[in-house]
Design a protein around this motif. Structure first.
Motif, PDB file in Angstrom:
ATOM      1  N   LEU A   1       0.819  -1.217   0.000  1.00 33.63           N
ATOM      2  CA  LEU A   1       0.000   0.000   0.000  1.00 33.63           C
ATOM      3  C   LEU A   1       0.852   1.266   0.000  1.00 33.63           C
ATOM      4  N   HIS A   2       2.175   1.117  -0.082  1.00 41.23           N
ATOM      5  CA  HIS A   2       3.092   2.271  -0.048  1.00 41.23           C
ATOM      6  C   HIS A   2       2.763   3.174   1.142  1.00 41.23           C
ATOM      7  N   ALA A   3       2.677   2.537   2.330  1.00 45.15           N
ATOM      8  CA  ALA A   3       2.239   3.247   3.533  1.00 45.15           C
ATOM      9  C   ALA A   3       3.313   3.252   4.615  1.00 45.15           C
ATOM     10  N   ALA A   4       4.553   3.192   4.219  1.00 47.13           N
ATOM     11  CA  ALA A   4       5.637   3.185   5.207  1.00 47.13           C
ATOM     12  C   ALA A   4       6.517   4.433   5.042  1.00 47.13           C
ATOM     13  N   PRO A   5       7.103   4.895   6.144  1.00 38.21           N
ATOM     14  CA  PRO A   5       6.963   4.362   7.497  1.00 38.21           C
ATOM     15  C   PRO A   5       5.652   4.820   8.132  1.00 38.21           C
ATOM     16  N   ALA A   6       5.083   3.974   8.956  1.00 36.43           N
ATOM     17  CA  ALA A   6       3.772   4.229   9.543  1.00 36.43           C
ATOM     18  C   ALA A   6       3.861   4.341  11.059  1.00 36.43           C
ATOM     19  N   VAL A   7       2.895   5.053  11.620  1.00 32.32           N
ATOM     20  CA  VAL A   7       2.637   4.974  13.053  1.00 32.32           C
ATOM     21  C   VAL A   7       1.804   3.708  13.247  1.00 32.32           C
ATOM     22  N   VAL A   8       2.311   2.748  13.982  1.00 37.13           N
ATOM     23  CA  VAL A   8       1.636   1.462  14.122  1.00 37.13           C
ATOM     24  C   VAL A   8       1.002   1.361  15.505  1.00 37.13           C
ATOM     25  N   ILE A   9      -0.307   1.141  15.514  1.00 35.74           N
ATOM     26  CA  ILE A   9      -1.064   1.011  16.758  1.00 35.74           C
ATOM     27  C   ILE A   9      -1.476  -0.439  16.910  1.00 35.74           C
ATOM     28  N   GLY A  10      -1.084  -1.063  18.005  1.00 31.54           N
ATOM     29  CA  GLY A  10      -1.439  -2.457  18.243  1.00 31.54           C
ATOM     30  C   GLY A  10      -2.098  -2.623  19.591  1.00 31.54           C
ATOM     31  N   ARG A  11      -3.213  -3.361  19.610  1.00 32.47           N
ATOM     32  CA  ARG A  11      -3.904  -3.625  20.875  1.00 32.47           C
ATOM     33  C   ARG A  11      -3.756  -5.099  21.245  1.00 32.47           C
ATOM     34  N   SER A  12      -3.312  -5.364  22.476  1.00 31.60           N
ATOM     35  CA  SER A  12      -3.187  -6.722  22.994  1.00 31.60           C
ATOM     36  C   SER A  12      -2.226  -7.543  22.110  1.00 31.60           C
ATOM     37  N   THR A  13      -2.700  -8.639  21.501  1.00 34.78           N
ATOM     38  CA  THR A  13      -1.836  -9.417  20.612  1.00 34.78           C
ATOM     39  C   THR A  13      -1.334  -8.550  19.467  1.00 34.78           C
TER      40      THR A  13
ATOM     41  N   GLY B   1      -0.484  -5.551  19.722  1.00 34.64           N
ATOM     42  CA  GLY B   1       0.657  -4.812  20.244  1.00 34.64           C
ATOM     43  C   GLY B   1       1.930  -5.623  20.194  1.00 34.64           C
ATOM     44  N   GLU B   2       1.818  -6.932  20.455  1.00 42.05           N
ATOM     45  CA  GLU B   2       2.982  -7.806  20.322  1.00 42.05           C
ATOM     46  C   GLU B   2       3.467  -7.822  18.876  1.00 42.05           C
ATOM     47  N   ILE B   3       2.531  -7.940  17.939  1.00 44.48           N
ATOM     48  CA  ILE B   3       2.893  -7.955  16.515  1.00 44.48           C
ATOM     49  C   ILE B   3       3.546  -6.634  16.122  1.00 44.48           C
ATOM     50  N   ALA B   4       2.999  -5.526  16.604  1.00 44.39           N
ATOM     51  CA  ALA B   4       3.552  -4.206  16.290  1.00 44.39           C
ATOM     52  C   ALA B   4       4.979  -4.072  16.805  1.00 44.39           C
ATOM     53  N   LEU B   5       5.223  -4.559  18.028  1.00 43.37           N
ATOM     54  CA  LEU B   5       6.558  -4.455  18.610  1.00 43.37           C
ATOM     55  C   LEU B   5       7.579  -5.242  17.793  1.00 43.37           C
ATOM     56  N   TYR B   6       7.211  -6.453  17.383  1.00 40.99           N
ATOM     57  CA  TYR B   6       8.129  -7.266  16.584  1.00 40.99           C
ATOM     58  C   TYR B   6       8.269  -6.738  15.158  1.00 40.99           C
ATOM     59  N   LEU B   7       7.235  -6.088  14.652  1.00 43.82           N
ATOM     60  CA  LEU B   7       7.340  -5.436  13.346  1.00 43.82           C
ATOM     61  C   LEU B   7       8.414  -4.350  13.398  1.00 43.82           C
ATOM     62  N   ALA B   8       8.391  -3.563  14.476  1.00 41.78           N
ATOM     63  CA  ALA B   8       9.398  -2.501  14.625  1.00 41.78           C
ATOM     64  C   ALA B   8      10.796  -3.084  14.786  1.00 41.78           C
ATOM     65  N   HIS B   9      10.895  -4.243  15.420  1.00 45.94           N
ATOM     66  CA  HIS B   9      12.188  -4.893  15.621  1.00 45.94           C
ATOM     67  C   HIS B   9      12.737  -5.459  14.316  1.00 45.94           C
TER      68      HIS B   9
ATOM     69  N   ALA C   1       6.661   5.128  14.404  1.00 45.33           N
ATOM     70  CA  ALA C   1       6.376   5.230  15.834  1.00 45.33           C
ATOM     71  C   ALA C   1       5.426   4.107  16.216  1.00 45.33           C
ATOM     72  N   LEU C   2       5.338   3.833  17.527  1.00 51.69           N
ATOM     73  CA  LEU C   2       4.503   2.754  18.028  1.00 51.69           C
ATOM     74  C   LEU C   2       3.521   3.276  19.075  1.00 51.69           C
ATOM     75  N   VAL C   3       2.301   2.748  19.023  1.00 54.80           N
ATOM     76  CA  VAL C   3       1.336   2.921  20.106  1.00 54.80           C
ATOM     77  C   VAL C   3       0.948   1.515  20.543  1.00 54.80           C
ATOM     78  N   LEU C   4       1.284   1.141  21.768  1.00 56.51           N
ATOM     79  CA  LEU C   4       1.037  -0.209  22.262  1.00 56.51           C
ATOM     80  C   LEU C   4      -0.025  -0.149  23.358  1.00 56.51           C
ATOM     81  N   LEU C   5      -1.206  -0.665  23.030  1.00 53.12           N
ATOM     82  CA  LEU C   5      -2.341  -0.663  23.951  1.00 53.12           C
ATOM     83  C   LEU C   5      -2.340  -1.995  24.702  1.00 53.12           C
ATOM     84  N   GLU C   6      -1.754  -2.005  25.881  1.00 50.65           N
ATOM     85  CA  GLU C   6      -1.583  -3.217  26.682  1.00 50.65           C
ATOM     86  C   GLU C   6      -1.126  -4.398  25.816  1.00 50.65           C
ATOM     87  N   PRO C   7       0.067  -4.292  25.253  1.00 49.05           N
ATOM     88  CA  PRO C   7       0.565  -5.347  24.360  1.00 49.05           C
ATOM     89  C   PRO C   7       0.751  -6.656  25.113  1.00 49.05           C
ATOM     90  N   ALA C   8       0.418  -7.742  24.450  1.00 42.99           N
ATOM     91  CA  ALA C   8       0.443  -9.068  25.092  1.00 42.99           C
ATOM     92  C   ALA C   8       1.825  -9.706  25.002  1.00 42.99           C
TER      93      ALA C   8
END
Length: 269
Positions: free
Chosen positions: A84-96, A98-106, A114-121
Motif C-alpha cells: 500500500l506504499h504506507a511506510a513508514p507508519a505509526v503502528v497502533i497495536g492492541r493486545s496481541t 501490540g505484540e505484533i507491532a513491537l516485533y514489526l518494529a524490531h 512510531a509505536l502505540v502499544l495498547l496493553e501489548p500481550a
C-alpha cells in the motif's frame, strides 16, 4: 469489500483519510470491525489502515489452518505496508496486535515511524504475566475441548469479564465466535501470547528500538497487563506511558493516542 493478496492470503482491509500512514493491528480474538469508529477518528489526522489478520473474520485462512505464529502475522503487516506504499507508519497495536507491532518494529524498523502499544500481550516481560497467560491458555483449551467455537468467548470472558461478554451485541458475539479457529491456530503456533513457545526480545534488543513509543494501560484491566507495560517502559529508550480509564479494550482513538499521532502528522506537514 477491499482485499489484498498478502503472502498467499487474501486480507480484508480498509483505509480512512490521508496523510501520515497509521496502521491498526487488532488483538486476539477480534477483527478490524471493532476498530471502525476509531479508524474514522484517526482518519481525520492521517491515512488510517485497518485490517483483519490472517484467519480472522473477513480475511482468508490457509488450508489446512492448523497453526499460525508471530512470524506470519509480522510478515503480513510488513507486506501490507509495502504493497500500500504506507511506510513508514505509526503502528497502533492492541493486545496481541501490540505484540505484533513491537516485533514489526524490531524486524522491519524502516517500516515503523512510531509505536502505540495498547496493553501489548508480551507476557514474557514479567513472570506473573507469563503465569497468568499460561493459565488463560489452559482455560481456553479446556473450553475448546468441549466446544471449539467457544475458544474466543473463553478469552473474552477471562480478559474482559463475564459481564463484558454478556453486554456485547449479538453481532459482536457472532464475530468473536467466528474467530475461534484462528484463536486455536495461534495457540498451536509459536511466538504469540497464548502459544506454548513464546517469542522473546532481550533487554539489548529492546534497547535498540529507536521508534518513539506510547504505552497505554487501563485502570480496570488485569494487573498483569499493567506490569507488562511497566517493564516495557523500563526497557524501551524512547517510551512514554499513559494510564486511561476502562478495561483492556482500550480505544485506539483515545485522546492520548490522537495527540501522539498528531505529532507525526505535524512533522510530516
Amino acid at each position: 469489500m477491499p482485499r489484498l493478496s498478502v503472502n498467499g492470503i487474501d486480507l480484508y482491509y480498509e483505509e480512512h483519510g490521508e496523510g501520515v500512514p497509521v496502521l491498526g493491528i487488532h488483538g486476539t480474538p477480534s477483527s478490524a470491525l471493532l476498530w471502525e469508529d476509531a479508524a474514522v477518528e484517526l482518519g481525520r489526522i492521517g491515512r488510517c489502515i485497518i485490517y483483519d489478520r490472517r484467519g480472522f473474520y473477513r480475511s482468508g485462512r490457509p488450508e489446512p489452518f492448523d497453526a499460525v505464529g508471530l512470524t506470519e502475522h509480522v510478515d503480513d503487516a510488513a507486506a501490507l505496508l509495502e504493497i500500500l506504499h504506507a511506510a513508514p507508519a505509526v503502528v497502533i497495536g492492541r493486545s496481541t496486535g501490540g505484540e505484533i507491532a513491537l516485533y514489526l518494529a524490531h524486524r522491519f524498523p524502516e517500516l515503523v515511524q512510531a509505536l502505540v502499544l495498547l496493553e501489548p500481550a508480551v507476557f514474557w516481560m514479567d513472570p506473573k504475566a507469563l503465569a497468568w497467560a499460561m493459565e488463560l491458555r489452559k482455560s481456553v483449551l479446556h473450553a475448546a475441548a468441549k466446544d471449539p467455537w467457544r475458544a474466543a468467548e473463553s478469552v473474552v470472558r477471562i480478559a474482559l469479564g463475564d459481564q463484558a461478554w454478556e453486554a456485547l451485541p449479538a453481532t459482536f458475539k457472532d464475530m468473536f465466535a467466528a474467530t475461534s479457529p484462528a484463536v486455536l491456530a495461534e495457540i498451536r503456533g509459536e511466538g504469540l501470547d497464548l502459544s506454548e513457545k513464546q517469542a522473546e526480545l532481550g533487554a539489548e534488543e529492546l534497547g535498540q528500538l529507536r521508534q518513539p513509543t506510547l504505552l497505554v494501560s487501563a485502570e480496570d484491566s488485569p494487573e498483569v497487563l499493567r506490569l507488562v507495560n511497566a517493564r516495557l517502559a523500563e526497557a524501551l529508550p524512547h517510551s512514554e506511558s499513559e494510564l486511561v480509564s476502562g478495561g483492556h479494550l482500550i480505544n485506539p482513538a483515545h485522546p492520548a493516542v490522537l495527540e501522539f499521532v498528531r505529532r507525526f502528522a505535524a512533522a510530516r506537514d
